[in-house]
Design an enzyme around this catalytic site. Structure first.
Site, PDB file in Angstrom:
ATOM      1  N   GLY A  10       0.818  -1.210   0.000  1.00 16.06           N
ATOM      2  CA  GLY A  10       0.000   0.000   0.000  1.00 16.06           C
ATOM      3  C   GLY A  10       0.852   1.260   0.000  1.00 16.06           C
ATOM      4  CG  PHE A  11       0.224   6.158   0.206  1.00 18.64           C
ATOM      5  CD1 PHE A  11       1.192   6.761  -0.573  1.00 18.64           C
ATOM      6  CD2 PHE A  11      -0.335   6.869   1.264  1.00 18.64           C
ATOM      7  CE1 PHE A  11       1.611   8.064  -0.303  1.00 18.64           C
ATOM      8  CE2 PHE A  11       0.069   8.162   1.536  1.00 18.64           C
ATOM      9  CZ  PHE A  11       1.045   8.761   0.756  1.00 18.64           C
ATOM     10  CB  THR A  35      -6.652  -0.963  -1.658  1.00 16.08           C
ATOM     11  OG1 THR A  35      -6.018  -1.204  -0.397  1.00 16.08           O
ATOM     12  CG2 THR A  35      -8.148  -1.200  -1.533  1.00 16.08           C
ATOM     13  CG  ASP A  56      -7.507 -11.675   3.148  1.00 16.90           C
ATOM     14  OD1 ASP A  56      -7.243 -10.951   4.139  1.00 16.90           O
ATOM     15  OD2 ASP A  56      -8.658 -11.802   2.681  1.00 16.90           O
ATOM     16  CE  LYS A 104      -1.334 -14.697  23.593  1.00 18.59           C
ATOM     17  NZ  LYS A 104      -1.933 -15.942  23.082  1.00 18.59           N
ATOM     18  CE1 TYR A 144      -9.542   2.908   7.145  1.00 18.28           C
ATOM     19  CE2 TYR A 144     -10.104   5.073   7.988  1.00 18.28           C
ATOM     20  CZ  TYR A 144      -9.156   4.159   7.581  1.00 18.28           C
ATOM     21  OH  TYR A 144      -7.825   4.498   7.617  1.00 18.28           O
ATOM     22  CE  LYS A 148      -7.387   1.516   9.730  1.00 22.37           C
ATOM     23  NZ  LYS A 148      -6.049   0.897   9.677  1.00 22.37           N
ATOM     24  CE1 TYR A 158      -5.563 -10.310  20.746  1.00 25.80           C
ATOM     25  CE2 TYR A 158      -3.386 -11.286  20.555  1.00 25.80           C
ATOM     26  CZ  TYR A 158      -4.743 -11.355  20.345  1.00 25.80           C
ATOM     27  OH  TYR A 158      -5.285 -12.467  19.748  1.00 25.80           O
TER      28      TYR A 158
END
Ligand code: UDP
Length: 314
Positions: A10-11, A35, A56, A104, A144, A148, A158
């Protein structure tokens, strides 16, 4: 160090990979290319310290022992996450769980790419990290925003329950070379439109604001945070705030384009203002951005010219 980057094609993931390789680290990049693009990695074809795996992260995976995990996999432009809504929720939940499980398992440090969208359409301005946000949990941006926000909760869990050494960076609007030309974001749209002589599409009246950070500044901030012991979120963005209309005018100036500005309807839940308070980043790791919008757009001009040339030749 041996470092895992999810979303490495990605970017931001690809620029982060370049910076970590330049420091002498070995990087394993994972991306499903939904993407991201292999174009962003082609200069690494002969780099023995870089390894790419097309995968993925929503399916469990193991790349062997790593010292650091940078979790950057997610659609991130409003157009992309609207198209890939369920996938965006999955990568923020299942995918982030799988990435955290790697940290972990191997005792690796972990940094998650979070977002200013955690603040939604903010009624506190500028946004400080202790602001809980003003998010529509079921609107078009919710796939989104809530992905997030869930990732942040999961990362903190975690850390608290399993002792994973985690960090959360809240990334504000970032731009530069390797933005996809058709990702629908404001800088890519305006640059491509200006260079093609097409109208610049300002949504609404163009009075909404964003604060734009050049990619090298953003990466420097992310690396700065990665070397601290701060587990709570830290804003990394450029606090210089622009209206979208002034941003359009600056793109016209930098490109020397005679394109016109036209007005389109404002998308639902489009935040009316956004500006990071970066005092925490300054205090913790002495970071602040160096490149203003006009300079950054000039630095991006060659890249956008090249993608427009390719398109015109096709
Ligand atoms: N925008 C615009 N014209 C465009 C694309 C975006 O006026 O062609 C506006 C959009 O409505 C938003 C701002 O620019 O107010 C930033 O949009 P972007 O998609 O880059 O990301 P966001 O900050 O909304 O996540």
């Amino acid at each position: 160090m041996r470092i895992l980057i999810t979303g490495a094609a990605g970017f931001l993931g690809s620029h982060l990979g370049d910076a970590l390789l330049a420091e002498g680290n070995a990087v394993v990049g994972v991306d499903n290319l939904s993407t991201g693009s292999l174009n962003n990695l082609k200069h690494l074809a002969n780099e023995p310290r870089f390894e790419f795996r097309e995968h993925d992260i929503c399916t469990p995976f193991d790349v062997g022992a790593v010292d650091y995990v940078f979790n950057f996999a997610s659609p991130a432009s409003p157009v992309d996450y609207a198209r890939l809504g369920v996938e965006t929720l999955e990568v923020g939940s299942v995918g982030t769980t799988n990435a955290l499980n790697i940290a972990k398992k191997y005792g690796a440090k972990f940094l998650h790419a979070s977002t200013s969208e955690c603040y939604g359409d903010p009624d506190v301005h500028p946004q400080t990290e202790d602001y809980w946000g003003h998010v529509n949990p079921i609107g078009p941006r919710s796939v989104y925003d809530e992905a997030k926000r869930f990732s942040e909760a999961l990362t903190m869990a975690y850390h608290r329950y399993y002792g994973v050494d985690t960090r959360l960076v809240r990334i504000f609007n970032t731009y530069g070379p390797r933005l996809q030309k058709n990702d629908g974001r404001v800088i890519s749209n305006f640059m491509v439109q200006a260079l093609k002589g097409e109208d610049l599409t300002v949504y609404g009246e163009g009075e909404q604001t964003r604060s734009f950070c050049y990619v090298s500044d953003e990466v420097a901030g992310i690396l700065g945070l990665s070397r601290t012991d701060e587990h709570l979120p830290v804003n990394v963005g450029n606090p210089n705030e622009w209206t979208i209309l002034d941003c359009a005018k600056t793109v016209l100036k930098v490109t020397g384009s005679s394109s016109k500005i036209v007005y389109h309807p404002l998308p639902q839940d489009d935040p009316s203002q956004r500006q990071p308070d970066i005092s925490k980043a300054k205090r913790l790791f002495g970071w602040e951005p160096k490149i203003d919008l006009e300079t950054g757009l000039r630095l991006s001009l060659e890249y956008f010219n090249s993608v427009v040339d390719v398109e015109l030749q096709a």
